[in-house]
Design a protein around this motif. Sequence first.
Motif, PDB file in Angstrom:
ATOM      1  N   GLN A   1     111.759   1.453  42.904  1.00  0.00           N
ATOM      2  CA  GLN A   1     112.380   0.323  43.593  1.00  0.00           C
ATOM      3  C   GLN A   1     113.800   0.060  43.100  1.00  0.00           C
ATOM      4  O   GLN A   1     114.723  -0.135  43.899  1.00  0.00           O
ATOM      5  CB  GLN A   1     111.528  -0.927  43.401  1.00  0.00           C
ATOM      6  CG  GLN A   1     110.166  -0.883  44.055  1.00  0.00           C
ATOM      7  CD  GLN A   1     109.246  -1.935  43.492  1.00  0.00           C
ATOM      8  OE1 GLN A   1     109.668  -3.039  43.159  1.00  0.00           O
ATOM      9  NE2 GLN A   1     107.972  -1.617  43.360  1.00  0.00           N
TER      10      GLN A   1
ATOM     11  N   THR B   1     107.328  -5.257  44.732  1.00  0.00           N
ATOM     12  CA  THR B   1     107.802  -5.568  43.383  1.00  0.00           C
ATOM     13  C   THR B   1     106.825  -6.446  42.630  1.00  0.00           C
ATOM     14  O   THR B   1     106.406  -6.126  41.503  1.00  0.00           O
ATOM     15  CB  THR B   1     109.178  -6.250  43.435  1.00  0.00           C
ATOM     16  OG1 THR B   1     110.125  -5.368  44.031  1.00  0.00           O
ATOM     17  CG2 THR B   1     109.652  -6.611  42.042  1.00  0.00           C
TER      18      THR B   1
ATOM     19  N   GLY C   1     114.434  -9.492  41.363  1.00  0.00           N
ATOM     20  CA  GLY C   1     114.915  -8.484  42.303  1.00  0.00           C
ATOM     21  C   GLY C   1     116.177  -8.905  43.017  1.00  0.00           C
ATOM     22  O   GLY C   1     117.024  -8.072  43.371  1.00  0.00           O
TER      23      GLY C   1
ATOM     24  N   ILE D   1     108.004   0.345  40.101  1.00  0.00           N
ATOM     25  CA  ILE D   1     109.179  -0.448  39.704  1.00  0.00           C
ATOM     26  C   ILE D   1     110.396   0.456  39.515  1.00  0.00           C
ATOM     27  O   ILE D   1     111.514   0.124  39.932  1.00  0.00           O
ATOM     28  CB  ILE D   1     108.879  -1.223  38.403  1.00  0.00           C
ATOM     29  CG1 ILE D   1     107.894  -2.361  38.681  1.00  0.00           C
ATOM     30  CG2 ILE D   1     110.157  -1.772  37.784  1.00  0.00           C
ATOM     31  CD1 ILE D   1     108.470  -3.519  39.441  1.00  0.00           C
TER      32      ILE D   1
END
Length: 525
Positions: free
Chosen positions: A280, A378, A151, A277
């Motif tokens: 995000q 995440t 990330g 996901i």
Amino acid sequence: MTSTRTSEPGLSAAQRWLLVLSCLAVTLVIASMAALYTALPEIAAATGASQRQLTWIVDGYTLTLACLVLPAGALGDRFGRRKVLIGGLIAFSLASAVPLLLDDPVWLIAARAAAGVGAALVMPSTLSLLTAGFPEERRGAAVGLWAGIAGAGAVLGIVGSGLLLAQWSWVSIFLAMTVAGLALTVGAFTVPESVDQDRPALDPLGALTAALAVGLVVIAAIEAPERGWLDPLVLGLFGGGLVAGGLFTLIELRVRNPMLDVRLFADRGFGSGTASITIQFLISFGTFMILVQFLQLILGYAPLTSALAIAPMVVPMVAVSAVAPWLADRIGLRWTTLAGLVILGGAMLVMSRLGTDSSYLQALGPLMIMSTGLGLCTAPATTAIIAGTPEEKHGVAAAVNDAAREVGAAIGIAIMGSLLAAGYSAKIAPALPQLPEAAREPVGDSLAAALQVAERAGPQAQPLADFAKDAFMHGVQQAALVVGCLTLAAAVLVALWAPGRRKEPVAEPVAAEPEPVAAATPGSS
């Protein structure tokens, strides 16, 4: 009665090295997605690339990565994840070296697309090697660290490219990617192989339709900001992607050895984790695109300064990711997903309050809030995707996780770019009739072009620059507000889909063995 407690053994040296190598490899792949953001003006000046060519220099990499990551995960399961990782790193390194010799825009686009092929082979291999190399009780922590670093990879790419550009030209970015890829290739030979022992047959029709479905949707998302969301080509691409997705589903339901068993999406953890996901990365990459422009065009930061200004978000993201899997085990995926996505939506709403008079600290606030939300949801989402698949299919599961990231990133850039452009255009429109005809088009296109026009016109054009900045921030506010509200709505829907806390199995009581009854002896009373 005495009791003994067995302590879990620590990680072996081989497991620690596997964790380090996997995290470095995925960081390289993700960082490469964002590394050219700060270098695009210099690339345009040096190569003569048009704005459209610059878009494809960045998005060519994302497109091939998104299209091929699912087939690449299946290749790893079939032929060996280490082999595929090594092949991907070699392809990535060779493609990244092309711009060192050929700097024509067409060659740059082709090189970036080829690097995306290598990246597609690398990404699922790193996660599937990691999950296969760690025992189940330690897998969550390893995946959490991997997800946190993945990330943060985009931020590291922006910072790294900014540091390189402060000393050398844009070519140094490609040199750094080449050297890093070759170094990781050498390291990849030292990790153990992992493969699906059944070695299932490949699924070429599934691979083709999956690549078409993802590719058409991503191309549509790339083209939408320039052409408009209702443009016939954009609608046709989206429609084609949906048709290809439907064909992929039918094929996977009928073949004996599907590349991706679509029934996995019926698992609430797998399905909601994939959706989480996607959301995000939609938010994070869309936000990066807006914030880099805010720092450079509104606050006047240089590329390196703007890159370093984003870097603090790495700290809460990685720190929270380290404990998020532990937290999800105790309160359930539903609540970590809901909390993380609500925090993301809240960060967007805070960002919608930024204006031309906002300071760096006011911009840093929503960025740190966003990174906390990313860290919270995440790793649990990635863990849920992996946990929802058999171990021998972890390569494909990792590829689903990676495809969700790439598609989310492309759509996020497209949505927030479109909203930003629409807000800017609507606000700047009243000023255009008062400008010379030659200045109307560039001023109406973007804030960067408007500031160039104002700079050439001299001090008397300062009101134009101020008005253009107001128009830009109007677009930022509009984009952040809309995406924030949509994220909050999506948070509720995904949380309802996600499973709650897993119930610990209750051991059934075992009936006690009856004690033997001694036989009576003569004369006993």
